[in-house]
Design a protein around this motif. Structure first.
Motif, PDB file in Angstrom:
ATOM      1  N   PRO A 137       0.903  -1.200   0.053  1.00 22.03           N
ATOM      2  CA  PRO A 137       0.102  -0.001  -0.138  1.00 22.03           C
ATOM      3  C   PRO A 137       0.694   1.376  -0.118  1.00 22.03           C
ATOM      4  N   GLU A 138       0.304   2.352  -0.644  1.00 18.51           N
ATOM      5  CA  GLU A 138       1.087   3.626  -0.671  1.00 18.51           C
ATOM      6  C   GLU A 138       0.946   4.157   0.535  1.00 18.51           C
ATOM      7  N   PRO A 139       2.225   4.869   1.017  1.00 17.79           N
ATOM      8  CA  PRO A 139       2.073   5.764   2.500  1.00 17.79           C
ATOM      9  C   PRO A 139       0.940   6.722   2.282  1.00 17.79           C
ATOM     10  N   LEU A 140       0.413   7.096   3.607  1.00 19.40           N
ATOM     11  CA  LEU A 140      -0.691   8.088   3.599  1.00 19.40           C
ATOM     12  C   LEU A 140       0.251   9.262   4.338  1.00 19.40           C
ATOM     13  N   VAL A 141       0.171  10.540   3.702  1.00 19.85           N
ATOM     14  CA  VAL A 141       1.031  11.712   4.199  1.00 19.85           C
ATOM     15  C   VAL A 141       0.131  12.917   4.488  1.00 19.85           C
ATOM     16  N   ILE A 142       0.385  13.527   5.923  1.00 20.71           N
ATOM     17  CA  ILE A 142      -0.453  14.687   5.933  1.00 20.71           C
ATOM     18  C   ILE A 142       0.485  15.785   6.080  1.00 20.71           C
ATOM     19  N   GLU A 143       0.613  16.742   5.068  1.00 19.47           N
ATOM     20  CA  GLU A 143       1.391  17.829   5.212  1.00 19.47           C
ATOM     21  C   GLU A 143       0.916  19.101   5.853  1.00 19.47           C
ATOM     22  N   ASP A 144       1.309  19.734   6.761  1.00 21.46           N
ATOM     23  CA  ASP A 144       0.930  20.500   7.764  1.00 21.46           C
ATOM     24  C   ASP A 144       1.972  21.643   8.067  1.00 21.46           C
ATOM     25  N   GLU A 145       1.679  22.792   8.477  1.00 20.52           N
ATOM     26  CA  GLU A 145       2.613  23.856   8.654  1.00 20.52           C
ATOM     27  C   GLU A 145       3.643  23.543   9.695  1.00 20.52           C
ATOM     28  N   LEU A 146       3.154  22.606  10.732  1.00 23.16           N
ATOM     29  CA  LEU A 146       3.961  22.081  11.674  1.00 23.16           C
ATOM     30  C   LEU A 146       5.014  20.865  11.149  1.00 23.16           C
ATOM     31  N   MET A 190       2.082   7.793   7.504  1.00 22.92           N
ATOM     32  CA  MET A 190       1.517   6.535   7.936  1.00 22.92           C
ATOM     33  C   MET A 190       2.013   5.472   6.743  1.00 22.92           C
ATOM     34  N   LYS A 191       3.154   4.868   7.097  1.00 27.90           N
ATOM     35  CA  LYS A 191       3.800   4.227   6.261  1.00 27.90           C
ATOM     36  C   LYS A 191       3.235   2.977   5.387  1.00 27.90           C
ATOM     37  N   ASN A 192       2.344   2.283   6.223  1.00 32.98           N
ATOM     38  CA  ASN A 192       1.735   1.212   5.744  1.00 32.98           C
ATOM     39  C   ASN A 192       0.530   1.220   6.586  1.00 32.98           C
ATOM     40  N   PRO A 193      -0.613   1.855   5.596  1.00 33.56           N
ATOM     41  CA  PRO A 193      -1.989   1.961   6.130  1.00 33.56           C
ATOM     42  C   PRO A 193      -2.598   0.506   6.661  1.00 33.56           C
ATOM     43  N   GLU A 194      -2.092  -0.566   6.207  1.00 31.53           N
ATOM     44  CA  GLU A 194      -2.791  -2.065   6.251  1.00 31.53           C
ATOM     45  C   GLU A 194      -2.243  -2.368   7.749  1.00 31.53           C
ATOM     46  N   THR A 195      -1.126  -1.777   8.201  1.00 28.05           N
ATOM     47  CA  THR A 195      -0.381  -2.458   9.467  1.00 28.05           C
ATOM     48  C   THR A 195      -0.310  -1.170  10.491  1.00 28.05           C
ATOM     49  N   ASP A 196       0.113   0.028  10.049  1.00 28.56           N
ATOM     50  CA  ASP A 196       0.320   0.902  11.158  1.00 28.56           C
ATOM     51  C   ASP A 196      -0.955   1.646  11.385  1.00 28.56           C
ATOM     52  N   LYS A 197      -0.731   2.261  12.814  1.00 24.61           N
ATOM     53  CA  LYS A 197      -2.050   2.525  13.520  1.00 24.61           C
ATOM     54  C   LYS A 197      -2.126   3.979  13.630  1.00 24.61           C
ATOM     55  N   PHE A 246       0.036   8.187  12.375  1.00 22.50           N
ATOM     56  CA  PHE A 246       0.993   8.789  11.472  1.00 22.50           C
ATOM     57  C   PHE A 246       2.148   9.282  12.422  1.00 22.50           C
ATOM     58  N   SER A 247       3.206   9.351  11.635  1.00 18.37           N
ATOM     59  CA  SER A 247       4.012   9.822  12.805  1.00 18.37           C
ATOM     60  C   SER A 247       5.226  10.671  11.859  1.00 18.37           C
ATOM     61  N   GLY A 248       5.583  11.613  12.792  1.00 20.32           N
ATOM     62  CA  GLY A 248       6.720  12.849  12.077  1.00 20.32           C
ATOM     63  C   GLY A 248       7.399  13.428  13.295  1.00 20.32           C
ATOM     64  N   GLU A 249       8.076  14.796  12.990  1.00 20.39           N
ATOM     65  CA  GLU A 249       8.910  15.060  13.957  1.00 20.39           C
ATOM     66  C   GLU A 249       8.692  16.648  13.781  1.00 20.39           C
ATOM     67  N   ILE A 250       8.525  17.307  15.055  1.00 18.16           N
ATOM     68  CA  ILE A 250       8.267  18.752  14.841  1.00 18.16           C
ATOM     69  C   ILE A 250       9.646  19.384  16.033  1.00 18.16           C
ATOM     70  N   GLY A 261     -10.775   7.569  13.042  1.00 22.52           N
ATOM     71  CA  GLY A 261     -11.678   6.450  13.310  1.00 22.52           C
ATOM     72  C   GLY A 261     -11.057   5.300  12.851  1.00 22.52           C
ATOM     73  N   ASN A 262     -11.554   3.966  13.011  1.00 24.16           N
ATOM     74  CA  ASN A 262     -10.878   2.684  12.434  1.00 24.16           C
ATOM     75  C   ASN A 262     -10.928   2.821  10.869  1.00 24.16           C
ATOM     76  N   GLU A 263     -11.811   3.191  10.341  1.00 28.91           N
ATOM     77  CA  GLU A 263     -11.878   3.459   8.857  1.00 28.91           C
ATOM     78  C   GLU A 263     -11.235   4.606   8.250  1.00 28.91           C
ATOM     79  N   SER A 264     -10.924   5.531   9.060  1.00 24.97           N
ATOM     80  CA  SER A 264     -10.480   6.818   8.560  1.00 24.97           C
ATOM     81  C   SER A 264      -9.286   6.905   8.063  1.00 24.97           C
ATOM     82  N   VAL A 265      -8.859   7.502   7.140  1.00 28.64           N
ATOM     83  CA  VAL A 265      -7.305   8.022   6.748  1.00 28.64           C
ATOM     84  C   VAL A 265      -7.051   9.247   7.241  1.00 28.64           C
ATOM     85  N   SER A 266      -7.717   9.942   7.868  1.00 27.68           N
ATOM     86  CA  SER A 266      -7.446  11.438   8.435  1.00 27.68           C
ATOM     87  C   SER A 266      -7.165  11.291   9.690  1.00 27.68           C
TER      88      SER A 266
END
Length: 174
Positions: free
Chosen positions: A21-30, A35-42, A44-48, A63-68
């Motif tokens: 699966p393709e990673p999910l990415v949230i781009e934010d000002e912070l 989420m590298k593997n949406p099938e197994t990861d619980k 999103f991770s990053g560093e600020i 939520g359980n089915e959310s990608v947000s």
């Protein structure tokens, strides 16, 4: 009896291979949270960057089915302007939790077998500990991990709080 052997070429193998699966990415000002593997990861991770250094951040999906992770991200945005105050309050809470009646703290020593515990002041304890990571949950709860500079062998300080600022627990873990 004939023996069948199949020798698939690489292009044919790729037709049957399960696609990662393709990673999910949230781009934010912070920062960027992945989420590298949406099938197994619980999370999103990053560093600020916070006023006292870089901190790893984990954001729980909504939520359980959310990608947000909009709820957790909103809590992170609430936390950041007050990060220095949070850090001071948590350090003070931990110092109060571990201090003897005379205001000193007995450490256990480091992971090394020749490292012994010592008696230190609350102020020294507070100077030596540092925030490692924060996990923001969609419901407003927060888990903060502090590095204890090997004062309690390889244990860390785990703090459960909520975004309103209430520190619910502060204890050794690990």
């Amino acid at each position: 009896m004939p023996i069948f052997s199949f020798n698939f070429s690489d292009p044919v193998k790729s037709l049957f291979a399960k696609k990662k699966p393709e990673p999910l990415v949230i781009e934010d000002e912070l920062g960027t949270f992945t989420m590298k593997n949406p099938e197994t990861d619980k999370f999103f991770s990053g560093e600020i960057d916070l006023p006292f250094g870089k901190v790893d951040i984990m954001l729980e999906p909504d939520g359980n089915e959310s990608v947000s992770a909009q709820n957790a991200l909103r809590h992170l945005h609430t936390f950041v302007p007050n990060a220095a105050d949070w850090d001071t309050r948590i350090k003070q809470s931990a110092a109060d939790e571990f201090a003897e009646k005379d205001g000193t703290i007995e450490t256990w020593g480091g992971c090394e077998s020749d490292s012994e515990g010592e008696t230190i002041s609350k102020e020294e304890f507070m100077r030596r500990i540092a925030m490692n990571f924060i996990c923001f949950y969609s419901d407003g709860s927060i888990f903060l991990d502090y590095n204890l500079d090997d004062m309690f062998t390889d244990h860390g300080l785990g703090v459960n709080a909520d975004i309103s600022g209430k520190i619910e627990s502060c204890a050794l873990w690990g």
